[in-house]
Design a protein around this motif. Structure first.
Motif, PDB file in Angstrom:
ATOM      1  N   VAL A 148       0.843  -1.197   0.000  1.00  0.00           N
ATOM      2  CA  VAL A 148       0.000   0.000   0.000  1.00  0.00           C
ATOM      3  C   VAL A 148       0.875   1.244   0.000  1.00  0.00           C
ATOM      4  N   THR A 196      -9.852  -1.531   4.661  1.00  0.00           N
ATOM      5  CA  THR A 196      -9.610  -2.962   4.446  1.00  0.00           C
ATOM      6  C   THR A 196      -9.669  -3.696   5.777  1.00  0.00           C
ATOM      7  N   SER A 209      -5.949   2.705   5.143  1.00  0.00           N
ATOM      8  CA  SER A 209      -6.130   1.258   4.969  1.00  0.00           C
ATOM      9  C   SER A 209      -6.659   0.594   6.232  1.00  0.00           C
TER      10      SER A 209
END
Length: 483
Positions: free
Chosen positions: A251, A331, A327
């Motif tokens: 990422v 996620t 993130s």
């Protein structure tokens, strides 16, 4: 022959200057002694002191942090986690829509300037804080982070090293070798640890961080655990959450201007032990003892670039830093755990089948945030002493998934609820104290009897008062007196 030996001697001396320094683990050469070493250190300090022009001093940094807090008080607060050897406060900026309040949200921390001669991180982290403040409710990414994450930023872990223009702190200790190690008995003596290290360790005992990253210089790569190996060999040594860490590192790398294009590191990421082993590092300690997924980010090939390069480095790393924090909510799996008998939150444990790593839900809200690589099927298990465990199978896509659990209490063979040390009472605590000293059937009967008698007394008294008022109305008003 003398000429050859002279040239050889000079080459050895000058090779020290041109030997590349490794930010994460390069050890300082301590073999130089006497006048040569003294002159080398003086020259090196002078060179770095010249490069420091345009960088914030420790005093400038403190003023900038306090100015940020005044300007952005609606989304920030500042606090210190301790002091350096020379008494410089280790200031932290917390950024959130409810700073200082505990919420059912993940927490992320950034740490800069772990090594004194790697100052880019401290500059970029202050820019990050100000960018988030300026763009809240304007930029969707800034708004997402502030509304859904508690972000904590420590711009400088090693202010003394920065002012001394060297890697170590005021005691010349490498702070990224000062944490307890999982493979070797390093730094187990609490009294010998540096105050900056102790401050970080206390910080993690007080607050649970879902993930974090420390910013370094001297390379361009996102580094993930493990940092060391059992046999001290340089080879890939995966931690239980290797897939999740690779995803986190990617990422950052893929959002960077050119990190993912590295010729040295495939995809711009690396396992620490595969690069070179480190022992006593902060990264592994965070994961093992703090329940925190930490990356070590090398954000600049040059350890101490000139100040006019900082704006470019900020642009190269800005989206990487933002996407890494985001993130945490975009996620993985998130949820809360409750008790079925009274609905109270349970600070239970969350594990994933096949991954030897367990996280704990928060005490206040029983919320958990489990980082996992997307695109895989996982079996998630919630456990709590005194309750029946529950599990569910999920297919985690690219987006975050909410997985809540309701746990049933264990029942003994006699039909009693098996309680854990966690109080799941729906009533006042004093009720439990009464129950402990009185058999329930008799106590319940006594309460009903007392309430019935009290109600009858109320009706009788009400009737007497009513008759008295009626009598007074019939005979007219009376003068008051003292009896």
């Amino acid at each position: 022959m003398k000429l050859i030996f002279s040239l050889l001697f000079l080459s050895l001396k000058f090779s020290y200057f041109f030997n590349p320094t490794i930010a994460r683990g390069g050890e300082q050469n301590s073999n130089h002694s006497g006048l040569g070493r003294h002159l080398f250190e003086e020259n090196r300090f002078q060179k770095l002191d010249n490069l420091a022009r345009g960088y914030m001093s420790n005093s400038d940094l403190e003023k900038a942090i306090k100015a940020f807090d005044r300007r952005c008080a609606n989304v920030s607060r500042i606090y210190s986690i301790g002091k350096s050897i020379q008494g410089v406060p280790l200031w932290v900026m917390e950024i959130s829509d409810k700073p200082g309040e505990e919420e059912a949200e993940p927490s992320f921390k950034f740490i800069g300037n772990v090594h004194g001669d790697e100052p880019v991180g401290r500059e970029l982290l202050l820019r990050l804080a100000n960018w988030l403040c300026d763009n809240y409710m304007k930029d969707p990414l800034a708004t997402l982070i502030i509304d859904n994450v508690h972000l904590h930023i420590l711009p400088s872990m090693n202010p003394d090293g920065f002012s001394l223009r060297r890697r170590g702190n005021a005691n010349n200790n490498d702070l990224n070798r000062d944490f307890p190690d999982q493979f070797f008995p390093l730094n187990d003596d609490v009294d010998t640890r540096q105050p900056e290290t102790k401050a970080i360790m206390s910080w993690l005992r007080e607050r649970h961080f879902t993930a974090s990253a420390s910013l370094h210089g001297g390379a361009l790569v996102a580094n993930y655990p493990w940092d060391g190996t059992q046999d001290k060999r340089t080879n890939y040594y995966a931690c239980p959450d290797d897939e999740a860490f690779r995803f986190m590192a990617s990422v950052y790398s893929s959002s960077h201007y050119n990190m993912s294009l590295s010729n040295e590191f495939q995809g711009g990421i690396t396992n620490g032990a595969s690069w070179y082993p480190v022992y006593g590092g902060m990264q592994d300690w965070n994961y093992i003892h703090g329940g925190c997924f930490e990356l070590t980010l090398e954000i600049s090939d040059n350890k101490w670039p000139t100040a006019d390069e900082l704006s470019t480095l900020w642009e190269f790393n800005r989206m990487s830093m933002l996407n890494l924090v985001a993130s945490l909510v975009k996620t993985g799996i998130h949820g809360r755990i409750f008790s079925s008998d009274c609905g109270k939150p349970l600070p239970a444990f969350i594990s994933v089948k096949g991954i030897n790593y367990t996280i704990k839900a928060s005490q206040a809200f029983a919320d958990y945030h489990r980082l996992l690589a997307p695109g895989e099927r996982y079996e998630v298990i919630a456990t709590m002493p005194g309750y029946k465990s529950k599990r569910t199978s999920i297919l985690l896509g690219e987006e975050a998934m909410t997985v809540d659990f309701v746990l049933d209490p264990e029942i003994t063979p006699k039909g009693n609820i098996l309680r854990s040390g966690y109080d799941c009472s729906c009533d006042h605590k004093s009720r439990f104290k009464l129950v402990e000293f009185s058999p329930w059937p008799y106590w319940e009967f006594s309460v009903i009897l007392v309430l019935s008698l009290a109600f009858l007394c109320f009706l009788l008294k009400r009737r007497v008062i009513f008759n008295h008022i009626k009598y007074r109305q019939s005979v007219g008003p009376k003068r008051s007196g003292v009896v």
